[in-house]
Design a protein around this motif. Structure first.
Motif, short mmCIF file in Angstrom:
data_model
loop_
_atom_site.label_atom_id
_atom_site.label_comp_id
_atom_site.label_asym_id
_atom_site.label_seq_id
_atom_site.Cartn_x
_atom_site.Cartn_y
_atom_site.Cartn_z
N ILE A 52 0.84 -1.21 0.00
CA ILE A 52 0.00 0.00 0.00
C ILE A 52 0.87 1.26 0.00
O ILE A 52 0.62 2.19 -0.76
N ALA A 53 1.91 1.27 0.82
CA ALA A 53 2.81 2.43 0.86
C ALA A 53 3.50 2.63 -0.48
O ALA A 53 3.64 3.76 -0.96
N GLY A 54 3.93 1.57 -1.10
CA GLY A 54 4.55 1.66 -2.42
C GLY A 54 3.59 2.17 -3.48
O GLY A 54 3.94 2.99 -4.33
N TYR A 55 2.35 1.69 -3.43
CA TYR A 55 1.33 2.14 -4.37
C TYR A 55 1.05 3.64 -4.19
O TYR A 55 1.01 4.40 -5.16
N VAL A 56 0.87 4.07 -2.94
CA VAL A 56 0.60 5.48 -2.66
C VAL A 56 1.77 6.34 -3.12
O VAL A 56 1.58 7.40 -3.72
N ASP A 57 2.98 5.88 -2.86
CA ASP A 57 4.16 6.64 -3.26
C ASP A 57 4.25 6.75 -4.79
O ASP A 57 4.57 7.81 -5.32
N THR A 58 3.96 5.68 -5.50
CA THR A 58 4.02 5.70 -6.95
C THR A 58 2.96 6.63 -7.54
O THR A 58 3.27 7.44 -8.42
N VAL A 59 1.74 6.52 -7.08
CA VAL A 59 0.66 7.38 -7.59
C VAL A 59 0.95 8.84 -7.29
O VAL A 59 0.81 9.71 -8.15
N ALA A 60 1.39 9.13 -6.08
CA ALA A 60 1.69 10.51 -5.70
C ALA A 60 2.89 11.04 -6.48
O ALA A 60 2.91 12.21 -6.87
N PHE A 61 3.89 10.21 -6.73
CA PHE A 61 5.06 10.63 -7.48
C PHE A 61 4.67 11.08 -8.89
O PHE A 61 5.15 12.10 -9.38
N VAL A 62 3.77 10.34 -9.50
CA VAL A 62 3.31 10.70 -10.85
C VAL A 62 2.39 11.92 -10.79
O VAL A 62 2.53 12.86 -11.58
N ALA A 63 1.47 11.93 -9.85
CA ALA A 63 0.49 13.02 -9.77
C ALA A 63 1.10 14.34 -9.30
O ALA A 63 0.66 15.41 -9.70
N LEU A 64 2.13 14.27 -8.45
CA LEU A 64 2.73 15.49 -7.89
C LEU A 64 4.05 15.85 -8.60
O LEU A 64 4.86 16.59 -8.06
N PHE A 65 4.26 15.32 -9.78
CA PHE A 65 5.39 15.67 -10.63
C PHE A 65 6.74 15.44 -9.95
O PHE A 65 7.60 16.32 -9.92
N GLY A 66 6.91 14.26 -9.38
CA GLY A 66 8.20 13.87 -8.84
C GLY A 66 8.39 14.08 -7.35
O GLY A 66 9.51 14.13 -6.88
N LEU A 67 7.30 14.17 -6.59
CA LEU A 67 7.40 14.34 -5.15
C LEU A 67 6.96 13.05 -4.47
O LEU A 67 5.85 12.56 -4.70
N PHE A 68 7.84 12.48 -3.65
CA PHE A 68 7.50 11.26 -2.91
C PHE A 68 6.69 11.63 -1.68
O PHE A 68 6.96 12.64 -1.03
N THR A 69 5.71 10.82 -1.32
CA THR A 69 4.89 11.11 -0.15
C THR A 69 5.02 10.03 0.93
O THR A 69 5.17 10.35 2.10
N ALA A 70 4.95 8.78 0.57
CA ALA A 70 4.99 7.71 1.57
C ALA A 70 6.40 7.48 2.09
O ALA A 70 6.60 7.21 3.26
N HIS A 71 7.38 7.58 1.23
CA HIS A 71 8.79 7.38 1.62
C HIS A 71 9.49 8.71 1.42
O HIS A 71 10.15 8.95 0.42
N VAL A 72 9.34 9.59 2.40
CA VAL A 72 9.77 10.98 2.26
C VAL A 72 11.28 11.10 2.06
O VAL A 72 11.74 12.04 1.44
N THR A 73 12.07 10.16 2.55
CA THR A 73 13.51 10.25 2.36
C THR A 73 13.90 10.09 0.89
O THR A 73 14.99 10.49 0.50
#
Length: 70
Positions: free
Chosen positions: A12-33
């Motif tokens: 789930i964290a990987g999925y959220v990070d991938t979707v957010a990375f694409v939607a937010l133009f390269g910003l990670f959300t679940a794995h902030v580091t």
């Protein structure tokens, strides 16, 4: 925790990070580091989109602090 709960949470964290990375133009959300890699690339290349990525980490820390109070 049950045996499969860790795997499901990681997926789930990987999925959220991938979707957010694409939607937010390269910003990670679940794995902030993960934001430190694009920040380093921006610094090395002299990019202009570094501010949003730099603000992601303090915002993440503030979000954790607020959620622990609630």
């Amino acid at each position: 925790m049950k045996k499969h709960e860790n795997t499901i949470l990681a997926l789930i964290a990987g999925y959220v990070d991938t979707v957010a990375f694409v939607a937010l133009f390269g910003l990670f959300t679940a794995h902030v580091t993960g934001n430190f890699v694009p920040i380093g690339a921006e610094v090395a290349g002299g990019g202009q989109d570094m501010l949003l990525k730099l603000l992601a980490f303090p915002a993440f820390v503030v979000g954790i602090a607020l959620s622990s109070v609630i």
